[in-house]
Design an enzyme around this catalytic site. Structure first.
Site, PDB file in Angstrom:
ATOM      1  N   TYR A  67      40.934  50.439  -8.300  1.00 43.80           N
ATOM      2  CA  TYR A  67      41.590  51.414  -7.437  1.00 43.80           C
ATOM      3  C   TYR A  67      40.556  52.332  -6.789  1.00 43.80           C
ATOM      4  O   TYR A  67      39.888  53.108  -7.462  1.00 43.80           O
ATOM      5  CB  TYR A  67      42.603  52.242  -8.215  1.00 43.80           C
ATOM      6  CG  TYR A  67      43.761  51.463  -8.773  1.00 43.80           C
ATOM      7  CD1 TYR A  67      44.101  50.209  -8.265  1.00 43.80           C
ATOM      8  CD2 TYR A  67      44.522  51.965  -9.820  1.00 43.80           C
ATOM      9  CE1 TYR A  67      45.175  49.489  -8.782  1.00 43.80           C
ATOM     10  CE2 TYR A  67      45.593  51.261 -10.338  1.00 43.80           C
ATOM     11  CZ  TYR A  67      45.913  50.027  -9.828  1.00 43.80           C
ATOM     12  OH  TYR A  67      46.973  49.317 -10.338  1.00 43.80           O
ATOM     13  N   SER A 225      55.515  50.367  -9.172  1.00 38.11           N
ATOM     14  CA  SER A 225      56.363  50.601  -7.994  1.00 38.11           C
ATOM     15  C   SER A 225      57.842  50.665  -8.373  1.00 38.11           C
ATOM     16  O   SER A 225      58.690  50.052  -7.729  1.00 38.11           O
ATOM     17  CB  SER A 225      56.140  49.512  -6.932  1.00 38.11           C
ATOM     18  OG  SER A 225      54.823  49.512  -6.458  1.00 38.11           O
TER      19      SER A 225
END
Length: 352
Positions: A67, A225
């Site tokens: 990330y 998510s």
């Protein structure tokens, strides 16, 4: 209506991570958006949000060495490989024992500008050592194999992860986005504590085969998510425009007629939430927590107010009829658009 939170409310219940002996409070925090994919973020504000989340009682913090290294679309700004782990490491100073740290390995940027996945045993060890240094800790609580390397048998990769557990550098292992067969093969080498996959009211692809296998093996599901990349919060409007630095600008569900259609489904979710006095995102998280399995969603958030709102979802009570009604509202046949677009094809490993 969500009641005021206190030490006796459901948010302080605990969910086990498989058979690892680790348990966490039922809503974690995904950190990816603090480094990439959803536009620029303020590092100092991100560190503060993480620290405040710890003080509120959030325990599971999800990051990855990757990330910061990948861009949402070609040409968009990136923070750098390991950036997200470094943020978390800064936030954990003086708070490490109050957090369950989950990070991942295998995704690597390629010289050609794409990415590849590396599951070689020697890389597993090197990646772990580098993550420990960036995180400023002597152990990783939950270490995920981020995506499979097609060139390496999963047994070899998991065997190397098991070695890290034996050495005390990792407490438990997890996989991400794998088939039931791969999950079984990995679990036969070393118990898998958690599987991280996309799962939410509007993304249900794992229900038919993957979830039943998790239940059979006793593997906890960690949905990423869980708010549909913001769609299920009810904050997106038909006039929304996603810049090139925003990952959603490339996703089929957020494009043109698909976006308009999917927003109509969210309209109905908003109506349901209004009838209970809760926020749409709280209803979406409560639906996940009501599933017949150990589930620990990790919604992303940059601001403390959103962290608080997500935590309060644990106090939302849905009846069996509510769960069924919401599931029918977002029946997969009614949601338009695939998960990813053509830009997200991962480059093949070109190692000799």
């Amino acid at each position: 209506m969500v009641q005021a939170m206190n030490e006796d409310t459901a948010r302080f219940a605990r969910t086990p991570l498989g058979g690892s002996g680790i348990s966490v409070r039922p809503v974690g925090l995904g950190l990816m958006g603090m480094s990439q994919f959803y536009g620029a973020a303020d590092p100092e504000a991100s560190v503060t949000t993480i620290q405040e989340a710890i003080d509120l009682g959030v325990e599971l913090f999800d990051t990855s060495d990757y990330y910061g290294a990948g861009s949402a679309v070609p040409g968009s700004p990136v923070a750098g490989f390991g950036h997200n782990e470094e943020l978390l490491g800064r936030a954990l100073r003086g708070r490490r024992d109050r957090a369950v740290v989950a990070t991942k390995f295998s995704a690597r940027p390629s010289a050609e500008g794409g990415s590849f996945f590396d599951g070689r045993p020697e890389y597993v060890r090197a990646a772990c050592e580098a993550s420990l240094k960036r995180l400023g800790t002597d152990r990783i609580d939950l270490y995920y194999y981020h995506r499979l390397d097609p060139a390496v048998p999963v047994e070899d990769t998991v065997g190397a992860m098991a070695g890290l557990v034996a050495e005390g550098k990792v407490r438990a292992i997890g996989l991400s986005e794998v088939t039931p067969e791969i999950l079984r093969r990995a679990h036969a080498v070393h118990p898998v504590a958690a599987l991280q996959s996309e799962y939410s009211l509007w993304e249900r692809g794992i229900e038919a085969e993957v979830l039943p296998e998790c239940r059979r093996l006793g593997v906890t599901l960690v949905p990423y998510s869980p708010l549909g990349r913001g769609m299920l919060t009810g904050t997106l409007r038909r006039s929304a425009e996603f810049g090139t630095e925003d990952f959603r600008s490339t996703l089929p569900k957020f494009q043109g007629d698909n976006f308009e259609h999917n927003l109509r489904l969210v309209d109905a979710l908003e109506e349901f939430a209004a009838s209970t006095g809760d926020a749409p995102g709280q209803i979406a998280l409560a639906w996940l927590l009501a599933q017949p399995h150990d589930v620990v969603p990790i919604p992303g958030a940059r601001r403390l107010a959103r962290v608080v709102q997500n935590l309060e979802a644990t106090s939302v009570r849905l009846s069996a009829d509510d769960v069924a009604r919401l599931g029918a509202l977002f029946d997969p046949a009614r949601v338009r658009g695939g998960r990813y677009g053509a830009l997200h094809t991962v480059a093949r490993d070109t190692r000799a």
